[in-house]
Enzyme design. Sequence first.
Site, PDB file in Angstrom:
ATOM      1  N   ARG A 231       1.113  -1.185  -0.393  1.00 20.08           N
ATOM      2  CA  ARG A 231      -0.023  -0.077  -0.290  1.00 20.08           C
ATOM      3  C   ARG A 231       0.632   1.390  -0.533  1.00 20.08           C
ATOM      4  NH1 ARG A 231      -3.540  -2.673  -1.263  1.00 20.08           N
ATOM      5  NH2 ARG A 231      -5.436  -2.680  -1.529  1.00 20.08           N
ATOM      6  N   GLU A 260      -3.242   7.377  -4.983  1.00 20.80           N
ATOM      7  CA  GLU A 260      -3.871   7.048  -5.890  1.00 20.80           C
ATOM      8  C   GLU A 260      -4.641   7.508  -6.759  1.00 20.80           C
ATOM      9  OE1 GLU A 260      -3.375   3.122  -5.696  1.00 20.80           O
ATOM     10  OE2 GLU A 260      -1.957   2.825  -4.787  1.00 20.80           O
ATOM     11  N   HIS A 278      -0.522   0.041  -9.692  1.00 22.29           N
ATOM     12  CA  HIS A 278      -1.629  -0.599  -9.195  1.00 22.29           C
ATOM     13  C   HIS A 278      -1.677  -1.953 -10.398  1.00 22.29           C
ATOM     14  CE1 HIS A 278      -3.568  -0.995  -5.001  1.00 22.29           C
ATOM     15  NE2 HIS A 278      -3.687  -1.951  -5.286  1.00 22.29           N
TER      16      HIS A 278
HETATM   17  O1  LIG Z   1      -5.866  -5.286  -2.002  1.00 21.98           O
HETATM   18  C1  LIG Z   1      -5.851  -5.605  -3.604  1.00 21.98           C
HETATM   19  O2  LIG Z   1      -6.333  -6.260  -3.861  1.00 21.98           O
HETATM   20  C2  LIG Z   1      -4.660  -5.497  -4.214  1.00 21.98           C
HETATM   21  O3  LIG Z   1      -3.961  -4.468  -3.909  1.00 21.98           O
HETATM   22  C3  LIG Z   1      -5.090  -4.957  -5.782  1.00 21.98           C
HETATM   23  O4  LIG Z   1      -6.243  -4.055  -5.823  1.00 21.98           O
HETATM   24  P1  LIG Z   1      -6.701  -3.786  -6.803  1.00 21.98           P
HETATM   25  O5  LIG Z   1      -8.130  -4.632  -6.391  1.00 21.98           O
HETATM   26  O6  LIG Z   1      -7.187  -2.706  -7.038  1.00 21.98           O
HETATM   27  O7  LIG Z   1      -6.147  -3.645  -8.058  1.00 21.98           O
END
Ligand SMILES: O=C(O)[C@H](O)COP(=O)(O)O
Length: 312
Positions: A231, A260, A278
Site C-alpha cells: 500500500r 492513488e 497498482h
Molecule cells: O488489495 C488488493 O487486492 C490489491 O492491492 C489489488 O487491488 P485492486 O483490486 O484495486 O487491483
Amino acid sequence: MFNILVTEGLGEYEINKLRLLGFNIIDRYYEDHELGKVLKVVDALVVRSKNKITRKIIDEACEGKRLKLIVRSGVGLDNIDVKYAEDKDITVINTPNGSTRSVAELTIGQIITISRFINISNITMREGIWNKNKYVGIEIYGKTLGIIGMGRIGKAVAERAYSLGMRIIYNDILGEMEGCNKYMYTTLDEVLSASDFLTIHIPYEKEKGYLITKKEIDKMKDGVYFINHARGKLVCELDLLTGLNNGKIEAAALDVFEDEPNINMELVNHPRVSPTPHIGASTFEAQNRISEEIVNIITEYFGLDSNTDIAL
Ligand SMILES: O=C(O)[C@H](O)COP(=O)(O)O
C-alpha cells in the site's frame, strides 16, 4: 429476489451465473457520492478499490434497511470502514487468495527490473540512446531479500526468490511463520539493515500510519533496492524520494502510491524508479479466481449452492 450491486471486480461469466441462480445483479459503476442512495435498495455490494465505503455511505445505505453484505473483490480492506459497517450489522468479506501468485510474480519481475536497469532502458532506448556501459547491474543470486510481512504474498515471494538463489530474511508481527524454515526470522530493524533488497507485504492500517519514513530508511543498507507492492500509504513518498536522490536507495519498484490515482510525478519520473499503476492483482488468472471466490461468498451468504447445475 436479492439485489446485488456490482460496481467493479466481478467477471461477466460470474455475473451471468449469479443471474441464473436468481439474483438481480446491477452491474454498474457508481461514484461514491451516488452510492449511498442506490444502496438503500440493495442487499449486497461488490466493490474493488475505486469506491471508498465511508461512514456516510453506510449511514445512507442503512436507511434502506437492506444492505447486509459488502464483498471486496481483492484483498485490501482499507477502502471500507469495516468496523463501522460491522457495527451496523453489515458483513464485510474480502477475497484474500485469488491474487497471491500474481502479486508475487510482479514482485519478482520488479526485483529483476530494478537490478538490471530494465525500466530506464525501456525509456532511453526509445530515445535512441545506447547506454550499454552505463547500465551495469547486479545479479540477485546470493543477495539477501528482506520481507516485511510473511503472509500469503510474502511467502509466495519468498518461495520464488529462494528458488532463484536469494537468501530470505523476514519479519512479521505474528512472529515466526509456519512453512518458513528455509528463511531466517529476525527483528524489523535487522530486516531493514541487512537486506540488499527489501519488499513489504503488509496491510495498511490508518491508526498505525507509515511503516517506512526517513528513520527506517536511515537504518537500511546503503544502496538498497526497495519494493512496495502493498500500500502506498505505508511509505512516506517524500522520504523515499530523498533516499533515492541522495543515493541511499539504489532503486525502487512501486506498484502503489500514497494518493492513488494522483501520483507524485517527481517520484515516478525518477530514473531509478520502476512505477506500475497498482496492477499487482491485474491478471486474467487472478481476476478469474477472485470472481469465482465472490460467487461462492454470495451464494453461501444467501444460502444457495453455487454448484447448482446451470447452463451458461
Ligand atoms: O488489495 C488488493 O487486492 C490489491 O492491492 C489489488 O487491488 P485492486 O483490486 O484495486 O487491483
